[in-house]
Design an enzyme around this catalytic site. Sequence first.
Site, mmCIF file in Angstrom:
data_model
loop_
_atom_site.group_PDB
_atom_site.id
_atom_site.type_symbol
_atom_site.label_atom_id
_atom_site.label_comp_id
_atom_site.label_asym_id
_atom_site.label_seq_id
_atom_site.Cartn_x
_atom_site.Cartn_y
_atom_site.Cartn_z
ATOM 1 N N SER A 12 0.838 -1.214 0.000
ATOM 2 C CA SER A 12 0.000 0.000 0.000
ATOM 3 C C SER A 12 0.871 1.262 0.000
ATOM 4 O O SER A 12 0.525 2.258 -0.637
ATOM 5 C CB SER A 12 -0.986 0.003 1.179
ATOM 6 O OG SER A 12 -0.326 0.203 2.398
ATOM 7 N N LEU A 61 17.037 -8.077 5.557
ATOM 8 C CA LEU A 61 18.117 -7.151 5.889
ATOM 9 C C LEU A 61 18.845 -6.741 4.608
ATOM 10 O O LEU A 61 19.068 -7.564 3.719
ATOM 11 C CB LEU A 61 19.068 -7.900 6.820
ATOM 12 C CG LEU A 61 19.978 -7.109 7.734
ATOM 13 C CD1 LEU A 61 19.187 -6.155 8.614
ATOM 14 C CD2 LEU A 61 20.778 -8.083 8.610
ATOM 15 N N HIS A 103 9.578 2.688 9.193
ATOM 16 C CA HIS A 103 9.296 1.751 10.279
ATOM 17 C C HIS A 103 8.007 2.202 10.970
ATOM 18 O O HIS A 103 7.846 3.390 11.257
ATOM 19 C CB HIS A 103 10.458 1.730 11.281
ATOM 20 C CG HIS A 103 10.267 0.689 12.330
ATOM 21 N ND1 HIS A 103 10.473 -0.659 12.092
ATOM 22 C CD2 HIS A 103 9.843 0.784 13.608
ATOM 23 C CE1 HIS A 103 10.186 -1.336 13.194
ATOM 24 N NE2 HIS A 103 9.808 -0.487 14.130
ATOM 25 N N GLU A 150 1.856 6.823 7.428
ATOM 26 C CA GLU A 150 2.842 6.417 6.411
ATOM 27 C C GLU A 150 2.413 6.929 5.038
ATOM 28 O O GLU A 150 3.208 7.513 4.299
ATOM 29 C CB GLU A 150 2.981 4.892 6.393
ATOM 30 C CG GLU A 150 3.523 4.331 7.688
ATOM 31 C CD GLU A 150 3.882 2.849 7.597
ATOM 32 O OE1 GLU A 150 3.915 2.281 6.493
ATOM 33 O OE2 GLU A 150 4.138 2.256 8.649
HETATM 34 C C1 GAR Z 1 4.340 -0.786 6.689
HETATM 35 O O1 GAR Z 1 3.550 -0.507 7.822
HETATM 36 C C2 GAR Z 1 5.804 -0.609 7.020
HETATM 37 O O2 GAR Z 1 6.062 0.405 7.943
HETATM 38 C C3 GAR Z 1 6.125 -1.949 7.608
HETATM 39 O O3 GAR Z 1 5.459 -2.874 6.788
HETATM 40 C C4 GAR Z 1 4.242 -2.268 6.347
HETATM 41 C C5 GAR Z 1 4.093 -2.516 4.860
HETATM 42 O O4 GAR Z 1 2.800 -2.178 4.434
HETATM 43 N N1 GAR Z 1 7.536 -2.172 7.635
HETATM 44 C C6 GAR Z 1 8.149 -2.804 8.640
HETATM 45 O O5 GAR Z 1 7.564 -3.286 9.581
HETATM 46 C C7 GAR Z 1 9.665 -2.891 8.489
HETATM 47 N N2 GAR Z 1 10.267 -3.240 9.757
HETATM 48 P P1 GAR Z 1 2.453 -2.052 2.899
HETATM 49 O O6 GAR Z 1 2.950 -3.327 2.198
HETATM 50 O O7 GAR Z 1 0.961 -1.969 2.864
HETATM 51 O O8 GAR Z 1 3.123 -0.828 2.375
#
Ligand code: GAR
Length: 189
Positions: A13, A87, A104, A174
């Site tokens: 997203s 990583l 994050h 985000e």
């Molecule tokens: C987001 O909330 C991002 O901050 C998190 O994964 C999600 C991805 O959502 N990242 C982490 O936790 C990294 N440590 P998305 O696929 O809907 O963009």
Amino acid sequence: MKNIAIFASGGGSNARKIIEHFQESAIGRVVLVVSNKKDAGVLDIAREHNIPTYILQRPLFYETKEILPVLQDHAVDLIVLAGFLWLVPGYLVQAFPRKIVNIHPALLPQFGGKGMYGGHVHAAVKAAGVNVSGITIHFANEHYDEGDIIFQTSCSLNETDTPETIARKVLALEHEHYPRVIEGMLRGV
Ligand code: GAR
């Protein structure tokens, strides 16, 4: 015009918001989407927008530098991690110094590190009983959730919040901030 590669492992997203933001931009555009999962939703989003995709395989990613010529072929200036759960290897950090950015879903340095991703983060925030959470956008290096912080913003929590409602509040932050913070970085790349 600066070229962005998005690395993502999941639904994408954030990737969608970034791709769509830069469709309207004269500063940058998304030229490549890289994933470690061949069935990740983010790949469908890339295809929908006619953006080339690349699938990483663990041994090649960590034991060779196969991704470097791929990034070079697309003249990538900035790597954006958007829910990328592997990583980043040291050779990639060295090839893109301060040009790899991560988001994050909490206020680092709290609630970060290995295993702290997605729902695990929001469950830990809830268990800690804190009354704020938020997002951290930072330079990525070869350690989980370290690297200089570029931007943070918070949202307030209350006792009725659950890990799911916290996730929704944080994801909204985000989507609101990641594209424009990246745009600000591109102006300085
Ligand atoms: C987001 O909330 C991002 O901050 C998190 O994964 C999600 C991805 O959502 N990242 C982490 O936790 C990294 N440590 P998305 O696929 O809907 O963009």
